[in-house]
Structures are given as structure tokens and as C-alpha cells.
Motif scaffolding. Sequence first.
Motif, PDB file in Angstrom:
ATOM      1  N   PRO A 145       0.838  -1.203   0.000  1.00 24.83           N
ATOM      2  CA  PRO A 145       0.000   0.000   0.000  1.00 24.83           C
ATOM      3  C   PRO A 145       0.868   1.246   0.000  1.00 24.83           C
ATOM      4  CG  PRO A 145       0.087  -0.923   2.176  1.00 24.83           C
ATOM      5  CD  PRO A 145       0.847  -1.863   1.302  1.00 24.83           C
ATOM      6  N   ILE A 146       0.318   2.357  -0.458  1.00 21.92           N
ATOM      7  CA  ILE A 146       1.112   3.585  -0.572  1.00 21.92           C
ATOM      8  C   ILE A 146       0.857   4.516   0.595  1.00 21.92           C
ATOM      9  CG2 ILE A 146       1.521   5.572  -2.025  1.00 21.92           C
ATOM     10  CD1 ILE A 146       0.886   3.704  -4.339  1.00 21.92           C
ATOM     11  N   ILE A 147      -0.410   4.640   1.024  1.00 22.25           N
ATOM     12  CA  ILE A 147      -0.665   5.334   2.282  1.00 22.25           C
ATOM     13  C   ILE A 147      -1.509   4.431   3.152  1.00 22.25           C
ATOM     14  CG2 ILE A 147      -0.463   7.800   1.986  1.00 22.25           C
ATOM     15  CD1 ILE A 147      -3.237   7.816   0.926  1.00 22.25           C
ATOM     16  N   PRO A 162      -5.490   9.532   6.831  1.00 16.93           N
ATOM     17  CA  PRO A 162      -4.503   8.990   5.891  1.00 16.93           C
ATOM     18  C   PRO A 162      -3.103   9.467   6.258  1.00 16.93           C
ATOM     19  CG  PRO A 162      -5.781  10.715   4.852  1.00 16.93           C
ATOM     20  CD  PRO A 162      -6.394  10.486   6.181  1.00 16.93           C
ATOM     21  N   PRO A 164       1.315   8.703   5.584  1.00 17.30           N
ATOM     22  CA  PRO A 164       2.325   7.966   4.801  1.00 17.30           C
ATOM     23  C   PRO A 164       2.957   6.863   5.640  1.00 17.30           C
ATOM     24  CG  PRO A 164       3.172  10.087   5.442  1.00 17.30           C
ATOM     25  CD  PRO A 164       1.750  10.069   5.884  1.00 17.30           C
ATOM     26  N   LYS A 166       5.978   3.848   6.421  1.00 18.13           N
ATOM     27  CA  LYS A 166       7.411   3.627   6.231  1.00 18.13           C
ATOM     28  C   LYS A 166       7.605   2.397   5.340  1.00 18.13           C
ATOM     29  CE  LYS A 166       9.473   5.748  10.134  1.00 18.13           C
ATOM     30  NZ  LYS A 166       9.575   5.536  11.570  1.00 18.13           N
ATOM     31  N   LYS A 170       5.262  -1.034   4.883  1.00 14.60           N
ATOM     32  CA  LYS A 170       4.628  -1.425   3.614  1.00 14.60           C
ATOM     33  C   LYS A 170       4.936  -2.878   3.300  1.00 14.60           C
ATOM     34  CE  LYS A 170       5.220   3.026   1.575  1.00 14.60           C
ATOM     35  NZ  LYS A 170       6.200   3.757   0.852  1.00 14.60           N
ATOM     36  N   ARG A 231      -3.007  15.241  11.221  1.00 16.14           N
ATOM     37  CA  ARG A 231      -1.669  14.747  11.538  1.00 16.14           C
ATOM     38  C   ARG A 231      -0.832  15.865  12.105  1.00 16.14           C
ATOM     39  NH1 ARG A 231       2.238  13.052   7.447  1.00 16.14           N
ATOM     40  NH2 ARG A 231       0.905  14.141   5.985  1.00 16.14           N
ATOM     41  N   TRP A 233       2.745  15.268  12.267  1.00 18.68           N
ATOM     42  CA  TRP A 233       4.160  14.964  12.009  1.00 18.68           C
ATOM     43  C   TRP A 233       4.441  14.916  10.509  1.00 18.68           C
ATOM     44  CZ3 TRP A 233       0.549  11.452  13.602  1.00 18.68           C
ATOM     45  CH2 TRP A 233       0.314  10.311  12.797  1.00 18.68           C
TER      46      TRP A 233
ATOM     47  N   ASP B  48       2.660  20.849  11.791  1.00 21.37           N
ATOM     48  CA  ASP B  48       1.610  20.746  10.776  1.00 21.37           C
ATOM     49  C   ASP B  48       1.744  19.425  10.046  1.00 21.37           C
ATOM     50  OD1 ASP B  48       2.613  24.034  10.081  1.00 21.37           O
ATOM     51  OD2 ASP B  48       0.911  23.411  11.311  1.00 21.37           O
ATOM     52  N   ALA B  49       0.667  19.044   9.383  1.00 26.05           N
ATOM     53  CA  ALA B  49       0.717  17.835   8.560  1.00 26.05           C
ATOM     54  C   ALA B  49       1.522  18.152   7.305  1.00 26.05           C
ATOM     55  CB  ALA B  49      -0.691  17.411   8.195  1.00 26.05           C
ATOM     56  N   PHE B  79       5.223  11.979  -4.199  1.00 27.81           N
ATOM     57  CA  PHE B  79       4.755  11.846  -2.813  1.00 27.81           C
ATOM     58  C   PHE B  79       5.839  11.212  -1.953  1.00 27.81           C
ATOM     59  CE2 PHE B  79       1.953  11.637   0.604  1.00 27.81           C
ATOM     60  CZ  PHE B  79       1.826  10.362   1.087  1.00 27.81           C
ATOM     61  N   TYR B  80       6.467  10.149  -2.468  1.00 32.86           N
ATOM     62  CA  TYR B  80       7.514   9.479  -1.695  1.00 32.86           C
ATOM     63  C   TYR B  80       8.678  10.429  -1.423  1.00 32.86           C
ATOM     64  CZ  TYR B  80       5.522   4.789  -2.279  1.00 32.86           C
ATOM     65  OH  TYR B  80       4.717   3.675  -2.235  1.00 32.86           O
ATOM     66  N   ARG B  90      12.582  16.493   9.848  1.00 31.29           N
ATOM     67  CA  ARG B  90      12.150  16.264  11.222  1.00 31.29           C
ATOM     68  C   ARG B  90      13.307  15.740  12.059  1.00 31.29           C
ATOM     69  NH1 ARG B  90       8.791  12.852  14.403  1.00 31.29           N
ATOM     70  NH2 ARG B  90       9.513  11.060  13.216  1.00 31.29           N
TER      71      ARG B  90
END
Lengths: 233, 124
Positions: A145-147, A162, A164, A166, A170, A231, A233, B48-49, B79-80, B90
Motif C-alpha cells: 500500500p502507498i498510504i 490517511p 504515509p 514507512k 509497507k 496529523r 508529524w 503541521d501535517a 509523494f515518496y 524532522r
Amino acid sequence: MAAPSAAGLGRRLRAWLPRLTQVRWTRYNPSFLEPEVNKELYRKPWDELSEEEKEKQELRALQPIKAAPPSVSCSVFSDPMISKFTNMMMKNGNKVLARSLMAQTLEAIKRKQLEKYHKAPEDEKEKIECNPYIIFHQALKNCQPIIGLSNITKGGKTYQVPVPLKDNRKRFLAMKWLITECRENKHRRMLMPEKLSQELLLAFNNEGPIIKKKHVLHKMAEANRAYAHFRWW
Amino acid sequence: MAAPAYPAWVGRWVSGQWRQRKRPPLVRPTRPLVLADKVANRRETAGDATCITEMSVMMACWKQNDFNDTACAKEIQMFYDCVARAEKERRENEDEETLSPQRNLTSSKVNKLLRRFPNITRYA
């Protein structure tokens, strides 16, 4: 009364100094380096190595090195993903059975692909992938899965947010889905290698129940995308 | 649980015997007065997200292509990359905060340290 032993005295003294003495751990000293299992690196002659590789080798000659764990091997046939998958398939520590099942699965994949290869016409023969390792890796990659979704409580209510994932997570999810699918949704008399090879081939072609499960997760994440701001983080 | 045993002078001091006017004890400890090996979880300034734009772009692509991953490979890669960048930032921020002497440690780091140097509750 006998004189108190030195060890007892030491312990009593340490009891008077709470938070100043460290607990005893069993772990390697941080100066120990990881063992280098790659044989190719050792076969290269000294002159061909780059500067940093030479420095690294010199350092390794002087620093102590950790013992290599038994699961890591320098053979060309060992694959960390396959080892991880075998460990996840293992039940009650029966590694022999898990390894044999994995070998039978790879053999079954190869047989099926060879059958397809020999039946196919000449122009399609190149498109058929016969290497079971490549099929395994590609199938796992397609299942990842991607998220993911994580439960976040805000104002008393829990939302599925949702998030992300690691890489480790995954990989773990892909393998877990594959194994649970093969254990639960199969005919009573069907053996695990056959069912696994079926599922792996379906996943290689982006079909099958595991890919559907992944899509369901993605759809839920897409539906909850408004909560993505929860979220922190 | 029985009341914890303290040396006699503690009892006399707490009982107010050394004070001019006797007062009733202000507090009677029910548990032993020992520091725990962890601190409470304190929520630092909530960040923040990250990577929301990339995520929404990827989801729009999914909607168009019926959740097909091969069609949206570029958006997924973006996205990755964003996630990797955010994670690196972080980590750097965290290290920066820990190394400077002005800032306090986060509660999780304090707990890790206390686990290495715990309070010894019993000795042989």
C-alpha cells in the motif's frame, strides 16, 4: 556477625545512588561494526577500490566486528526478502517446513510459467517472465500500500487519518496480507505452495484479492482525505 | 499496602514535634515517596501535517485512473520524495533541539534516559 562482603557493600552503595548507575544491558559496544557479507567486495583487488572503500577496509581491519547472525548468508541464492517471508510463514519455530514450503512455491511458479512459455506463440514468448524471484519481488511490490490509515483521537472522537507509511511497514503489510489470504481463503485440500503460487502470479499481473484489498485501503484513505490535517508529524 | 517505614527523625519532623505549635500532618503518604522511572507525556508544539499537496495530487490522479498505480507512477514518486524530505527535516530539527543547551528534552527522550538509569527499589 561476619564482615559484609565487598559485593554486598558495593550493591548497598549503589542503592544509595539511585539514577547514577546504569542498568546492565546485553548489547554490543557501539564501536562494533556490522559484518560485511558481500563476497564481491573482498574479491576486488586492492588497487581497484575507490578512496573511501580503501579507508573503510582499513578501519575494518582495526575495529572489532559483530558476529554475523545465522539468517544472513553470503551465498548468491540467499535473498533477504525471501528470508523475511519464510520467517513470517513459519509456525511454532518450524523453519524447516517453512523453507520447504517456500521452495515448493518457487518451483510451482516456475512450472506454471514454463508451461505458459511452451504453449505461447513465438512472438509472445519474450513477454513471459520465468524467473520466480523476479515474480516474487514484483508481486510484493504491487501489493504494497502507498498510504495507510491511522487512528487519531481529536475532541473525543477517533478519526481514520490517511498517513504515509514507512518502507518496512509497507513490506510487512504486503507479506501479511499475502499470507493471511493464502491461509484463510483456500480449499481444504489445497496445499499452501499451490495457493501461494496462484496468488503471487495474480499479484504479479495486478489482479487478485490482495490487490483488491490494497485498493480498498486506498479508497478509504481517499474518502478520508479531509482529515489529513489532523496529523502533526 | 502497609504504610512505608521511614527513619524515626522523619516521623518526628513531619509530626511537627520540632515546631513550636503542633499542627496536624498536612499530608499522609499512602504510597512510598519514591520517584518513578518515567515522566508524564508532554505534547510539544504540535507541528503541521506535511506533504498534503502531494497527497491530494496523487489522490486526484487515482480518482481519474481508477486507482491504477502504474498510471500514477510520477505522482506516487513525488509523494515518496516529499515524505522522505519531511522525515529528514524532522530528524534534523530533533537533533538540533537536543544538542542546544537552552532547550529541554522531549518527554520520550527523558524516559529513555531514565530507563537506562533507573531508581533501584530493592537491593540484595
